[in-house]
Write a protein that holds these residues in place. Structure first.
Motif, mmCIF file in Angstrom:
data_model
loop_
_atom_site.group_PDB
_atom_site.id
_atom_site.type_symbol
_atom_site.label_atom_id
_atom_site.label_comp_id
_atom_site.label_asym_id
_atom_site.label_seq_id
_atom_site.Cartn_x
_atom_site.Cartn_y
_atom_site.Cartn_z
ATOM 1 N N ALA A 30 0.858 -1.180 0.000
ATOM 2 C CA ALA A 30 0.000 0.000 0.000
ATOM 3 C C ALA A 30 0.891 1.225 0.000
ATOM 4 O O ALA A 30 2.082 1.148 0.342
ATOM 5 N N ASP A 31 0.323 2.372 -0.387
ATOM 6 C CA ASP A 31 1.135 3.583 -0.522
ATOM 7 C C ASP A 31 1.193 4.419 0.746
ATOM 8 O O ASP A 31 1.597 5.575 0.712
ATOM 9 N N ASP A 32 0.789 3.856 1.872
ATOM 10 C CA ASP A 32 0.859 4.549 3.152
ATOM 11 C C ASP A 32 1.702 3.695 4.094
ATOM 12 O O ASP A 32 1.313 2.577 4.446
ATOM 13 N N PRO A 33 2.874 4.197 4.529
ATOM 14 C CA PRO A 33 3.721 3.383 5.408
ATOM 15 C C PRO A 33 3.099 3.134 6.779
ATOM 16 O O PRO A 33 3.519 2.226 7.485
ATOM 17 N N MET A 34 2.102 3.935 7.149
ATOM 18 C CA MET A 34 1.440 3.746 8.438
ATOM 19 C C MET A 34 0.187 2.879 8.240
ATOM 20 O O MET A 34 -0.940 3.289 8.501
ATOM 21 N N THR A 35 0.394 1.655 7.755
ATOM 22 C CA THR A 35 -0.685 0.673 7.604
ATOM 23 C C THR A 35 -0.894 0.003 8.954
ATOM 24 O O THR A 35 0.001 -0.668 9.452
ATOM 25 N N LEU A 66 -5.276 2.586 6.360
ATOM 26 C CA LEU A 66 -4.098 3.400 6.075
ATOM 27 C C LEU A 66 -4.210 4.655 6.929
ATOM 28 O O LEU A 66 -4.887 5.616 6.576
ATOM 29 N N ALA A 67 -3.526 4.645 8.073
ATOM 30 C CA ALA A 67 -3.822 5.608 9.128
ATOM 31 C C ALA A 67 -3.391 7.029 8.811
ATOM 32 O O ALA A 67 -4.143 7.973 9.056
ATOM 33 N N SER A 68 -2.184 7.229 8.293
ATOM 34 C CA SER A 68 -1.701 8.601 8.142
ATOM 35 C C SER A 68 -2.413 9.344 7.024
ATOM 36 O O SER A 68 -2.441 10.578 7.007
ATOM 37 N N SER A 69 -3.017 8.608 6.083
ATOM 38 C CA SER A 69 -3.782 9.248 5.007
ATOM 39 C C SER A 69 -5.283 9.106 5.212
ATOM 40 O O SER A 69 -6.070 9.581 4.390
ATOM 41 N N GLY A 70 -5.705 8.452 6.296
ATOM 42 C CA GLY A 70 -7.123 8.370 6.643
ATOM 43 C C GLY A 70 -7.975 7.620 5.645
ATOM 44 O O GLY A 70 -9.076 8.054 5.317
ATOM 45 N N ARG A 71 -7.509 6.444 5.191
ATOM 46 C CA ARG A 71 -8.250 5.690 4.179
ATOM 47 C C ARG A 71 -8.489 4.248 4.624
ATOM 48 O O ARG A 71 -7.717 3.677 5.378
#
Length: 292
Positions: A254-259, A275-280
């Motif tokens: 995924a494109d968010d390292p904070m999975t 995906l926490a840091s992008s809120g998805r």
């Protein structure tokens, strides 16, 4: 995931549990205040919520404040409206929230306050396994563990110490409980001898590193009907999947390292990833075919 295809997610920064409809609409299920983290349904339709007390959020360099870091939305200080760390109980319709527990009995027999409840899973006996997160005080951090509780019997510690325990899940037959240690990237497996009784434990697997500075962490996890363990992988982003014997089967990136977490649809074919840091919230259909 609910029978209507909707998914409940906890929004730590917003202090609420939200329901994501199949068409992508977001509606509030309940306002918990503080910082709700792991959630799990009880057999009677009520919801268990790991309430970590809350934090303020903002852009911070990650994973460390040194050259090469990237800015992500992360906890950055104490909450404006703190809540006592606790295990909360929410009614089936989301209208009422109560406190189930604020303390536990340690392996040494002491009654200690919950520091930062992280994740929870329910067993067939109606009890539940709970991970205690980490409490930071200045430059010091505490060691925590794995707890077990029942609705009328309180919480007691089963395993101590663990290094930032996070995701927790049971095998399909209930004979093994898996616990992710975020900071070490390690996933433990413990033999379940009975409700809240553990036998042998060992390292089950270790998730890879990746992303900025080749950093890594094991966060939330789930287990499918075939016993495959799916671990949300911080740093690399996405999930890492292991066979029941610990063999690495592959990953979904995924494109968010904070999975931070993963969960399955009722038929097990769709995988939901937070995906926490992008809120998805991302859905991967036929996820087993997407492994690489």
């Amino acid at each position: 995931m609910s029978s209507d295809g909707s998914v409940l997610v906890s929004e730590i920064a917003a202090g609420r549990i939200s329901r994501i409809q199949p068409d992508g609409r977001v509606v509030t299920f309940c306002e918990t205040g503080g910082g709700p983290n792991g959630i799990a349904w009880l057999a009677d339709g009520r919801l268990l919520v790991c309430q970590n007390g809350g934090q303020s959020f903002g852009l911070r360099p990650w994973p460390l404040d040194i050259p090469g870091a990237i800015p992500l939305l992360l906890p950055c200080g104490p909450p404006e409206h703190p809540v006592t760390p606790q295990l909360q109980l929410v009614s089936a319709d989301g209208t009422t929230t109560s406190t189930l527990a604020t303390s536990f009995i340690s392996t040494a027999g002491e009654e200690l306050p919950l520091a930062r409840p992280s994740d929870v899973c329910v067993d067939d006996a109606g009890g539940f396994y709970l991970t205690e997160g980490i409490a930071m005080r200045g430059r010091m951090r505490g060691m925590t563990g794995l707890l077990y509780g029942t609705l009328d019997g309180g919480l007691r510690e089963l395993v101590y110490p663990l290094e930032l325990p996070n995701g927790v899940a049971l095998s399909p037959d209930g004979g093994t409980v898996y616990v992710a240690e975020t900071r070490t990237r390690r996933v433990w497996e413990f033999e379940v001898l009975g409700p809240g009784r553990l036998g042998r434990g060992r390292t089950f697997a270790t998730v890879p590193t990746g992303g900025p500075m080749n950093f890594g962490g094991a966060d939330g996890l789930c287990v499918d009907a075939a016993g495959r363990v799916i671990v949300a992988t911080i740093g690399a982003g996405g999930v890492t999947v292991f066979a029941p014997d610990g063999e690495l089967l592959g990953a979904i990136t995924a494109d968010d390292p904070m999975t931070t977490n993963a969960g399955l649809s009722q038929d097990g074919r769709s995988l939901f990833i937070t995906l926490a840091s992008s809120g998805r919230l991302v859905r991967v259909d036929d996820w087993a075919d997407a492994l690489h």
